[in-house]
Write a protein that holds these residues in place. Structure first.
Motif, PDB file in Angstrom:
ATOM      1  N   LEU A  97      -2.816   4.385   1.950  1.00  0.00           N
ATOM      2  CA  LEU A  97      -1.798   3.973   3.190  1.00  0.00           C
ATOM      3  C   LEU A  97      -2.477   3.151   4.479  1.00  0.00           C
ATOM      4  N   SER A  98      -3.791   3.491   4.683  1.00  0.00           N
ATOM      5  CA  SER A  98      -4.506   2.672   5.669  1.00  0.00           C
ATOM      6  C   SER A  98      -4.824   1.322   5.436  1.00  0.00           C
ATOM      7  N   PHE A  99      -4.597   0.933   4.292  1.00  0.00           N
ATOM      8  CA  PHE A  99      -4.764  -0.554   4.141  1.00  0.00           C
ATOM      9  C   PHE A  99      -4.133  -1.445   4.571  1.00  0.00           C
ATOM     10  N   PRO A 100      -4.485  -2.475   5.155  1.00  0.00           N
ATOM     11  CA  PRO A 100      -3.889  -3.438   6.147  1.00  0.00           C
ATOM     12  C   PRO A 100      -2.520  -4.246   5.428  1.00  0.00           C
ATOM     13  N   ILE A 101      -2.629  -4.325   4.285  1.00  0.00           N
ATOM     14  CA  ILE A 101      -1.257  -4.771   3.560  1.00  0.00           C
ATOM     15  C   ILE A 101      -0.739  -3.708   2.315  1.00  0.00           C
ATOM     16  N   GLY A 102       0.358  -4.174   1.799  1.00  0.00           N
ATOM     17  CA  GLY A 102       0.717  -3.184   1.039  1.00  0.00           C
ATOM     18  C   GLY A 102       1.073  -4.189  -0.352  1.00  0.00           C
ATOM     19  N   LYS A 103       0.954  -3.215  -1.450  1.00  0.00           N
ATOM     20  CA  LYS A 103       1.095  -4.116  -2.889  1.00  0.00           C
ATOM     21  C   LYS A 103       2.642  -4.793  -3.045  1.00  0.00           C
ATOM     22  N   ASN A 139     -12.201   4.960  -3.212  1.00  0.00           N
ATOM     23  CA  ASN A 139     -12.212   6.240  -3.203  1.00  0.00           C
ATOM     24  C   ASN A 139     -11.027   7.093  -3.579  1.00  0.00           C
ATOM     25  N   GLY A 140     -10.893   8.355  -3.463  1.00  0.00           N
ATOM     26  CA  GLY A 140      -9.692   9.048  -3.746  1.00  0.00           C
ATOM     27  C   GLY A 140      -8.327   8.864  -3.112  1.00  0.00           C
ATOM     28  N   SER A 141      -8.558   8.052  -2.146  1.00  0.00           N
ATOM     29  CA  SER A 141      -7.378   7.629  -1.347  1.00  0.00           C
ATOM     30  C   SER A 141      -6.366   6.562  -2.077  1.00  0.00           C
ATOM     31  N   TRP A 142      -7.111   5.818  -3.059  1.00  0.00           N
ATOM     32  CA  TRP A 142      -6.417   4.891  -3.907  1.00  0.00           C
ATOM     33  C   TRP A 142      -5.738   5.624  -5.069  1.00  0.00           C
ATOM     34  N   VAL A 143      -4.583   4.837  -5.393  1.00  0.00           N
ATOM     35  CA  VAL A 143      -3.950   5.270  -6.876  1.00  0.00           C
ATOM     36  C   VAL A 143      -4.686   4.515  -7.856  1.00  0.00           C
TER      37      VAL A 143
END
Length: 224
Positions: A151-157, A64-68
């Protein structure tokens, strides 16, 4: 054969559009180890501690729109949709041309029109598919993608350690190749139809009946 390869390319194109393995990323995390990212959806297994037991549950949702969203994903969505839409048009014109050939209707101009439209759309579909899969593959392995998690994803890039090779790139190249082969066959059909239309049937001349051929036996009046 051209129509058969068109059906195969259309089926492979649908599989590409629904695939979640356009980007397969491996992370250094005890919660999520691998994330599968498609053009519209993502999928991963997340580990939960339930009553002291580690349970791994599947998680998936739409992008959705919350992704880059990166350019290769954004434009890839439109290109894949365009490729599949063009393949649908090819199946319609190719099927109509096949029916016309089966019933032996003498419409060579209509057949050539169907062949030319199918071949042109197949070339466009081949280009869209090849550009999409090559762009995503090149950016994922040889470039720097801007695709990032919300930002709500359980891990970061920043926890990314490796990118895996998936079946999407060879499947996309196979789909583009089938579309190109099918286009070549439709062009051959156009050429063969032109050659057949140049051959005119031989005309049969009607000769006047010869004298005495259809005449009945003569009767001699004096021979009785």
């Amino acid at each position: 054969m051209g129509l058969f390869f068109s059906y195969l390319a259309w089926a492979f194109g649908i599989s590409l559009a629904h695939s979640r393995s356009w980007h397969v990323w491996e992370f250094n995390s005890n919660i999520v180890s691998i994330v599968y990212i498609g053009l519209w959806e993502y999928f991963y297994f997340q580990k939960f501690n339930i009553s002291g037991a580690i349970v791994e549950l599947p998680m998936y949702d739409r992008i959705n729109g919350s992704w880059v969203i990166s350019d290769e994903i954004w434009y890839g969505q439109g290109l894949i949709l365009l490729a599949n839409s063009l393949n649908c048009v090819v199946l319609i014109f190719g099927s109509v041309a096949l029916v016309v050939q089966w019933i032996h209707v003498p419409y060579p101009d209509f057949l050539r029109l169907c062949y030319n439209i199918s071949a042109f759309f197949l070339i466009c579909s081949c280009s869209c598919t090849a550009i999409t899969v090559s762009w995503n593959f090149a950016v994922d392995f040889y470039g720097q993608t801007t695709l990032d998690f919300p930002l709500s994803f359980p891990i970061g890039k920043e926890m990314l350690i490796r990118k895996r090779f998936s079946y999407v790139f060879p499947l996309g190249i196979t789909t583009a190749t089938l579309s190109l082969i099918s286009a070549a066959m439709f062009f051959c059909g156009t050429f063969s139809t032109k050659q057949r239309s140049k051959v005119k049937p031989m005309t049969v001349r009607k000769h006047p009946p010869m004298k005495g051929v259809n005449e009945g036996p003569t009767v001699c009046n004096g021979c009785q």
